[in-house]
Write an enzyme that holds these catalytic residues in place. Structure first.
Site, mmCIF file in Angstrom:
data_model
loop_
_atom_site.group_PDB
_atom_site.id
_atom_site.type_symbol
_atom_site.label_atom_id
_atom_site.label_comp_id
_atom_site.label_asym_id
_atom_site.label_seq_id
_atom_site.Cartn_x
_atom_site.Cartn_y
_atom_site.Cartn_z
ATOM 1 N N GLY A 53 -28.954 38.248 -3.679
ATOM 2 C CA GLY A 53 -28.273 37.022 -3.240
ATOM 3 C C GLY A 53 -26.488 37.950 -2.751
ATOM 4 O O GLY A 53 -25.708 37.608 -2.285
ATOM 5 N N ASP A 108 -23.627 36.105 -5.864
ATOM 6 C CA ASP A 108 -23.207 35.344 -4.953
ATOM 7 C C ASP A 108 -22.407 33.686 -5.111
ATOM 8 O O ASP A 108 -21.687 33.584 -4.303
ATOM 9 C CB ASP A 108 -24.224 35.482 -3.767
ATOM 10 N N ASP A 111 -23.197 29.107 -9.994
ATOM 11 C CA ASP A 111 -23.785 27.089 -9.776
ATOM 12 C C ASP A 111 -23.505 26.671 -11.739
ATOM 13 O O ASP A 111 -22.737 26.432 -11.638
ATOM 14 C CB ASP A 111 -24.921 27.487 -9.064
ATOM 15 N N LYS A 139 -19.480 26.890 -6.894
ATOM 16 C CA LYS A 139 -19.996 25.769 -6.398
ATOM 17 C C LYS A 139 -18.795 24.616 -6.963
ATOM 18 O O LYS A 139 -18.955 24.700 -8.837
ATOM 19 C CB LYS A 139 -21.399 25.479 -7.368
HETATM 20 P P1 5GP Z 1 -26.888 29.810 -12.490
HETATM 21 O O1 5GP Z 1 -26.873 30.147 -13.226
HETATM 22 O O2 5GP Z 1 -24.888 29.886 -11.785
HETATM 23 O O3 5GP Z 1 -27.099 28.374 -11.867
HETATM 24 O O4 5GP Z 1 -27.214 30.323 -10.694
HETATM 25 C C1 5GP Z 1 -26.921 31.344 -9.961
HETATM 26 C C2 5GP Z 1 -27.907 32.057 -9.408
HETATM 27 O O5 5GP Z 1 -28.754 31.114 -8.510
HETATM 28 C C3 5GP Z 1 -27.073 32.403 -7.544
HETATM 29 O O6 5GP Z 1 -27.619 33.426 -8.340
HETATM 30 C C4 5GP Z 1 -27.923 32.122 -7.283
HETATM 31 O O7 5GP Z 1 -28.649 33.725 -6.321
HETATM 32 C C5 5GP Z 1 -28.920 30.711 -7.084
HETATM 33 N N1 5GP Z 1 -27.917 29.621 -6.121
HETATM 34 C C6 5GP Z 1 -27.785 28.806 -6.837
HETATM 35 N N2 5GP Z 1 -26.923 27.785 -5.737
HETATM 36 C C7 5GP Z 1 -27.363 28.861 -5.122
HETATM 37 C C8 5GP Z 1 -27.250 28.198 -3.595
HETATM 38 O O8 5GP Z 1 -26.734 27.372 -2.815
HETATM 39 N N3 5GP Z 1 -27.950 28.845 -2.351
HETATM 40 C C9 5GP Z 1 -29.338 30.041 -2.717
HETATM 41 N N4 5GP Z 1 -29.535 30.957 -1.806
HETATM 42 N N5 5GP Z 1 -28.925 30.446 -4.410
HETATM 43 C C10 5GP Z 1 -27.906 29.481 -4.757
HETATM 44 MG MG MG Z 2 -29.002 35.343 -7.496
#
Ligand code: 5GP
Ligand code: MG
Length: 189
Positions: A53, A108, A111, A139
């Protein structure tokens, strides 16, 4: 969306709206790069970039950094295949010499923050001198008050599923120049 792209780029048929247009991305990423260049001036930096990403963000960002820097690319998978809900981060750190290194983890999106937290913890435990985090998109997650904020980010976005500028759905749409929301349909999330 740039209207001149529509006839050329069939991907825009699947797009509901553009959230961050390419000109804004370019300007903010350049500013962020210049800020990082000032903060790390005179130091060596190791960038750990989360594939796939962050690929396009990374390519734009590192070209703003006139530093001695090393790149470590790692694969983290949280959203296998067509999932749009995280299944939890899985990754392997290479057996590099992390002791004493200044590390910047680039991803990228932040979240839930699970991916970053797991990576920072793993790199710290290998003896890095400092570990900071840098994401293209932060986010808004008001439901997660304990989430660790990124040290650097280019944009804050609403909590919806985004594609483009490296971000995928089922490994598609990474080559869209803008950050977008997909149109909902039979085959889409
Ligand atoms: P976290 O571990 O912070 O919940 O998620 C982070 C990862 O989830 C990021 O590296 C990304 O790859 C994926 N991700 C989170 N939100 C999105 C989104 O809206 N779109 C996409 N394509 N990937 C996301
Ligand atoms: Mg990712």
């Amino acid at each position: 969306m740039n209207p001149t792209d529509r006839p050329r780029n069939c991907l825009y048929r699947d797009i509901e709206r553009v959230v961050v247009p390419r000109e804004e991305i370019a300007a903010r990423v350049a500013d962020l790069g210049d800020r990082l260049a000032r903060e790390y001036v005179g130091r060596e930096l190791t960038i750990v970039a989360v594939m796939t990403g962050s690929l396009i963000f990374l390519a734009d960002l590192v070209r703003r950094l006139p530093l001695r820097l090393r790149l470590v690319l790692i694969a983290v998978c949280s959203y296998p295949g067509k999932s749009t809900a995280s299944q939890g981060p899985r990754f392997e750190l290479p057996d590099a010499d992390w002791a004493g290194q200044e590390v910047l983890v680039v991803d990228d999106i932040l979240d839930s923050g699970q991916t970053m937290a797991a990576l920072v913890e793993a790199i710290r435990s290998r003896g890095a001198a400092g570990v900071r985090t840098c994401v293209l998109l932060d986010k808004r997650r008001n439901d997660l008050p304990d989430r660790r904020e990124p040290d650097y980010h280019a944009f804050t976005v609403d909590n919806e599923f985004l594609v483009g500028y490296g971000l995928d759905y089922d490994n598609l749409y990474r080559n869209l120049p803008d950050i977008c929301v997909l149109r909902r349909g039979e085959d889409l999330p």
